[in-house]
Design a protein around this motif. Structure first.
Motif, mmCIF file in Angstrom:
data_model
loop_
_atom_site.group_PDB
_atom_site.id
_atom_site.type_symbol
_atom_site.label_atom_id
_atom_site.label_comp_id
_atom_site.label_asym_id
_atom_site.label_seq_id
_atom_site.Cartn_x
_atom_site.Cartn_y
_atom_site.Cartn_z
ATOM 1 N N SER A 82 0.826 -1.208 0.000
ATOM 2 C CA SER A 82 0.000 0.000 0.000
ATOM 3 C C SER A 82 0.864 1.262 0.000
ATOM 4 O O SER A 82 0.494 2.275 -0.593
ATOM 5 C CB SER A 82 -0.945 -0.005 1.196
ATOM 6 O OG SER A 82 -0.206 0.012 2.405
ATOM 7 N N VAL A 83 2.026 1.222 0.655
ATOM 8 C CA VAL A 83 2.934 2.376 0.666
ATOM 9 C C VAL A 83 3.470 2.622 -0.738
ATOM 10 O O VAL A 83 3.546 3.761 -1.198
ATOM 11 C CB VAL A 83 4.084 2.149 1.679
ATOM 12 C CG1 VAL A 83 5.104 3.266 1.579
ATOM 13 C CG2 VAL A 83 3.552 2.030 3.085
ATOM 14 N N VAL A 84 3.827 1.573 -1.438
ATOM 15 C CA VAL A 84 4.333 1.708 -2.803
ATOM 16 C C VAL A 84 3.245 2.271 -3.710
ATOM 17 O O VAL A 84 3.513 3.140 -4.543
ATOM 18 C CB VAL A 84 4.844 0.343 -3.318
ATOM 19 C CG1 VAL A 84 5.220 0.433 -4.792
ATOM 20 C CG2 VAL A 84 6.018 -0.140 -2.488
ATOM 21 N N GLU A 85 2.010 1.803 -3.528
ATOM 22 C CA GLU A 85 0.904 2.321 -4.337
ATOM 23 C C GLU A 85 0.660 3.798 -4.064
ATOM 24 O O GLU A 85 0.436 4.585 -4.982
ATOM 25 C CB GLU A 85 -0.364 1.525 -4.054
ATOM 26 C CG GLU A 85 -0.325 0.108 -4.557
ATOM 27 C CD GLU A 85 -1.531 -0.693 -4.112
ATOM 28 O OE1 GLU A 85 -2.430 -0.107 -3.456
ATOM 29 O OE2 GLU A 85 -1.577 -1.892 -4.416
ATOM 30 N N ILE A 86 0.712 4.185 -2.793
ATOM 31 C CA ILE A 86 0.497 5.593 -2.441
ATOM 32 C C ILE A 86 1.590 6.463 -3.048
ATOM 33 O O ILE A 86 1.321 7.532 -3.615
ATOM 34 C CB ILE A 86 0.435 5.764 -0.911
ATOM 35 C CG1 ILE A 86 -0.849 5.138 -0.379
ATOM 36 C CG2 ILE A 86 0.515 7.233 -0.523
ATOM 37 C CD1 ILE A 86 -0.938 5.106 1.133
ATOM 38 N N VAL A 87 2.846 6.032 -2.944
ATOM 39 C CA VAL A 87 3.955 6.802 -3.520
ATOM 40 C C VAL A 87 3.785 6.905 -5.036
ATOM 41 O O VAL A 87 3.979 7.975 -5.624
ATOM 42 C CB VAL A 87 5.310 6.160 -3.151
ATOM 43 C CG1 VAL A 87 6.444 6.782 -3.945
ATOM 44 C CG2 VAL A 87 5.565 6.278 -1.663
ATOM 45 N N PHE A 88 3.406 5.824 -5.688
ATOM 46 C CA PHE A 88 3.202 5.843 -7.136
ATOM 47 C C PHE A 88 2.116 6.844 -7.517
ATOM 48 O O PHE A 88 2.310 7.659 -8.425
ATOM 49 C CB PHE A 88 2.824 4.437 -7.635
ATOM 50 C CG PHE A 88 2.433 4.417 -9.081
ATOM 51 C CD1 PHE A 88 3.388 4.524 -10.071
ATOM 52 C CD2 PHE A 88 1.097 4.313 -9.448
ATOM 53 C CE1 PHE A 88 3.025 4.514 -11.410
ATOM 54 C CE2 PHE A 88 0.727 4.299 -10.776
ATOM 55 C CZ PHE A 88 1.695 4.396 -11.762
ATOM 56 N N PHE A 89 0.975 6.806 -6.819
ATOM 57 C CA PHE A 89 -0.116 7.719 -7.156
ATOM 58 C C PHE A 89 0.233 9.169 -6.818
ATOM 59 O O PHE A 89 -0.166 10.084 -7.537
ATOM 60 C CB PHE A 89 -1.417 7.288 -6.476
ATOM 61 C CG PHE A 89 -2.048 6.098 -7.123
ATOM 62 C CD1 PHE A 89 -2.441 6.128 -8.448
ATOM 63 C CD2 PHE A 89 -2.223 4.918 -6.413
ATOM 64 C CE1 PHE A 89 -3.006 5.025 -9.061
ATOM 65 C CE2 PHE A 89 -2.784 3.805 -7.014
ATOM 66 C CZ PHE A 89 -3.180 3.851 -8.344
#
Length: 68
Positions: A3-10
């Motif tokens: 979820s952290v990687v997804e948040i950083v990507f978005f």
């Protein structure tokens, strides 16, 4: 962790989209030798029939106000 990687990507995606117009403006500004919108005439240096008409109207209103 995913979820952290997804948040950083978005967040990065939104940042790129938000600053894309600024980057485009800077790119165009540097492409045209410091003229952001190409060859434009400085404001107020040319004669315009509309500006002449407005000036005549303003002067006539001023003249009418002074007479009263």
């Amino acid at each position: 962790m995913g979820s952290v990687v997804e948040i950083v990507f978005f967040m990065l995606l939104i940042g790129f989209i938000a600053f894309a117009p600024l980057g485009y403006f800077i790119y165009m500004y540097t492409m045209r030798n410091g003229e952001p919108f190409g060859d434009i005439e400085p404001h107020g240096d040319s004669e315009s029939p509309l500006l002449n008409m407005v000036a005549k109207v303003i002067n006539s209103v001023k003249g009418a106000a002074v007479k009263k």
